[in-house]
Design an enzyme around this catalytic site. Sequence first.
Site, PDB file in Angstrom:
ATOM      1  N   GLN A   1       0.781  -1.199   0.078  1.00 38.26           N
ATOM      2  CA  GLN A   1      -0.018  -0.002  -0.078  1.00 38.26           C
ATOM      3  C   GLN A   1       0.927   1.165   0.125  1.00 38.26           C
ATOM      4  OE1 GLN A   1      -2.640  -1.396   3.334  1.00 38.26           O
ATOM      5  NE2 GLN A   1      -4.132  -0.492   2.157  1.00 38.26           N
ATOM      6  N   SER A   2       0.440   2.295  -0.701  1.00 41.60           N
ATOM      7  CA  SER A   2       1.374   3.345  -0.788  1.00 41.60           C
ATOM      8  C   SER A   2       1.790   4.144   0.087  1.00 41.60           C
ATOM      9  CB  SER A   2       0.595   4.320  -2.037  1.00 41.60           C
ATOM     10  OG  SER A   2       0.512   3.550  -3.163  1.00 41.60           O
TER      11      SER A   2
END
Length: 689
Positions: free
Chosen positions: A19-20
């Site tokens: 996830q960023s």
Amino acid sequence: MTKITPDHLARNAVVYVRQSTAFQVAQNLESQRRQYGLVQRAQQLGWADVEVIDDDLGKSGAGGRRPGFEKLLAAICEGRVGAVLSLEASRLARNGRDWHTLLEFCGLVGTLIIDEDGVYNAASPNDRLLLGMKGTMSEMELSVFRQRSIEAMKQKARRAELFLTVAVGFVKAGGDHVEKDPDRRVQEAIALVFRKFAELQTIRQVLVWCRQENILLPSLVQERAAVERIIWRLPVYPTVHHILTNPVYAGAYAFGRRTARVTIDNGRKRVVRSMQRDRRSWEVLICDHHEGYISWAEFERNQQLIADNANGKRFMSRGAVRPGEALLPGLFRCARCGKKLHVRYGQTYRYECVGAFNQLAAARCITFGGMRVDRVIAKEVLDRLQPVGVEAALAVIDARNQRRSEKRRQLELALQQARYEAARAQRQYDVADPENRLVAGELERRWNERLVAVRNLEAEIGRLDADKEPILTDADRERLMALGQDLVQAWESPGATSETRKKIIRTVISEIIVDIIGDSLALIIHWQGGDHTRLTVKKNRPGQTRWTTDVDVVDLVRALARQMPDETIASVLNRSGKSTGYGNSWTRGRICSLRRQYHIPIYREGERVERGEVTLNEAAAALAISTTTIRRLIAEGILPATQPCKGAPWIIRLADLERQEIRRQADVRRSRRPPPDADQKNLFDLSMT
């Protein structure tokens, strides 16, 4: 025909989870569940050994360093991975470099790539084309998202409604504008920083003063997402620098003050953020947007002063005031090459223009001694400031009273807040159940800590009041006023340091252009108001320093050496108050050393007689009159005589004593003496009776 073969199943399957941002990791839990759910899908497809790589949670896939992705590539190159499972192509990479590297390695070792849509063989041209398109679309999608968000932020910033963060001393009001923090202690602390900078002129001196006086400044800390609170602590340099350079404190809204620079570090993109931009390059600047702590004009003056204090970083900067005897470092600029002159200390100090000496080994443009030119410039400054001496005296009186009141004000505000926190802790303790010692004990400890803080602040205020300086009397005020009128006396007083003198000079002088023409210095003084003054200052002769004996003393020794020996010359000079270049008294050895230095021959016995010169006593004996009468004749201008200095013997020419006028005057003075009284007894006879 299935793409999954027994060879693929014999190797491990790897589920890559990413996830960023940290916010997505904390809030987007459904996306995590979907990615971790790929483990069941790998087992359904036939893999018994499934490994999960989630080291890159919270890391962007746009090209930064990702340990988990590097671990995945290493496992693929070792031939241990039969398939890579990911939710979509954007989870594996958001840039073409990482995506095509993954495809290349998977095609070489025969590793499959599996997402929610299907199974792909990177060695197959059709699958490779489809995967390439997915990677390009993922990269393009990120670019579109970024461009949309940036343009939306810029559009909101042009309306002065974008506030990503709020500086300490301000709070958001209504979500689209800011106003001063209602906490009066915070307002007073911020205003104090600006007042001290106006007084001390450098950021570092403000920092040193705050830490020496134990002045606490407010600072924002983030407890959880979007929740901040103020804590008080001793400042560090970035804290003071941020307050003095942020335009929000001048009531201005600014956007785009910083930029980012992309570099390549170990083959990967590295973004260096928070790069300062020139004010002319700011994207948005709206003055008078909200109530500030200082005006915009004062903010600009502060920025110019901070830029001038940057030693050696700007071509036109003067540099900060530093210790040293030289009064004009940073103000001189060479008229030949335009560069700033440097000061070099040794036995004395000199100003010199290095020019291209360091880079091109060229000769220095100009170099000259600094003491004489410093005195000339200081005199010029004092002549201009003399009319405002009374205002300077009043400023001195106000400054003495203000320094202590500023610190006491900060302590009073801190005490007021500490008492509030102590009362609040007491109320929390009072409403707690006393039998629940787990809670009551903790609340009691907090209450005691608040009470200790109150007691410490009260004690510090008491010590400050006990050390209070006495109030100025009328006599003290009159003396300070007189000192303000006589700036020369204040300038030369022992209490005036070189740093103080430099600050005074920089207040009125912007720059001095200097050049050497012949044996003189040609100066053009650029005053702060825009006026210009041209001066010419004589250069010192080679070898002349501050320790050189004065020329008049050398001439005096040259004259006395024709009349008396060295030991007598030393006595005469000491009685006249003359000293050596180092300020010492004269001795026979020092007179001898001075004669050798200036090639003065030693006194030879009998040379006065050869020149036809006599002393006062010899002249009195020749004319048969007293020495007092000789002095009277000299004072009346009747008898020509010379005296090199006060205390030195009178030199009378023997030829002048032979003149008829002098002989006649001697006879007249002798005839005026009364005859001796026969009845008068002398002291010797009286002592024998």
